[in-house]
Design an enzyme around this catalytic site. Structure first.
Site: not given
Length: 224
Positions: A183, A114, A9, A111-112, A58, A14-15
């Site tokens: 990831n 976290y 994406h 996504e992984r 996203r 937040w990136n």
């Protein structure tokens, strides 16, 4: 010969803020939207037959924005498989059914996870736990963050999904787009390219930059 295109994406909000995101459902930033548009232009000549995304906005946004740049006349449609959403989103015109690109969203491509790092600033987390520890959590193969997933854990859901849902479509000669995450895509690329646990540490999937493979003679070949 089918094609497989993987795309992380575009930059999320937040990136941009340098925050661990994981399973928090954060949309694209303005730059992320631009990255998705540029990726779509790069892929505009490919006529896609099927699209897989994660459940996260996203990844869905990136796929849809990219496909809006495609020169095919087909319409990407997010399919629903349960309850009233499935029933009420049914298409009753065969011409429009034939003219769509089915978009499947599935949590196995998320996504992984976290864990307790989600929502934390990456720089501040490195100061709290040390850069070496945070690097291990982020890049290693089998060391998870606190109460989260390692890349190994992520691979245990992404790779079976890939083999069951994606490979059979490639065998039919279809062109497939997967829009997912750093990831979840690292684990899939590791599987496709037969990377070792050490090699995958150095693998970085850039936002909004397509990775293209040709499927030929029952194998995926990188098309760089």
């Amino acid at each position: 010969m089918g094609k497989l295109i993987l795309i992380r994406h575009g930059q999320s909000m937040w990136n941009l803020k340098n925050v661990f995101t994981g399973w928090v459902d954060v949309p694209l930033s303005e730059q992320g939207i631009h990255e998705a548009i540029q990726a779509g232009k790069q892929l505009s000549e490919i006529s896609f037959d099927i699209v897989f995304t994660s459940m996260q906005i996203r990844a869905v946004e990136t796929a849809m924005i990219a496909l809006a740049q495609n020169k095919s006349d087909k319409t990407p449609i997010l399919l629903h498989s349960k309850g009233q959403l499935e029933e009420w989103s049914r298409i009753y015109d065969q011409k429009m059914i034939d003219n769509m690109i089915p978009v499947h969203h599935n949590w196995h491509l998320n996504e992984r996870y976290y864990g307790e790092l989600q929502g934390k600033n990456k720089e501040e987390t490195a100061k709290e736990f040390g850069e070496a520890q945070v690097y291990q959590w982020r890049r290693s193969y089998d060391i998870p963050p606190p109460k989260g997933e390692s890349l190994k854990d992520t691979a245990e859901r992404t790779i079976p999904f890939f083999e069951k849902e994606v490979v059979p479509e490639l065998e039919k000669g279809k062109n497939i787009l997967i829009s997912a995450h750093g990831n979840s895509l690292r684990s899939i690329v590791m599987h496709i390219d037969h990377l070792s646990k050490k090699e995958v540490i150095e693998l970085e999937i850039q936002t909004g930059q397509p990775i293209i493979y040709d499927y030929e003679n029952n194998q995926l070949i990188s098309n760089k």
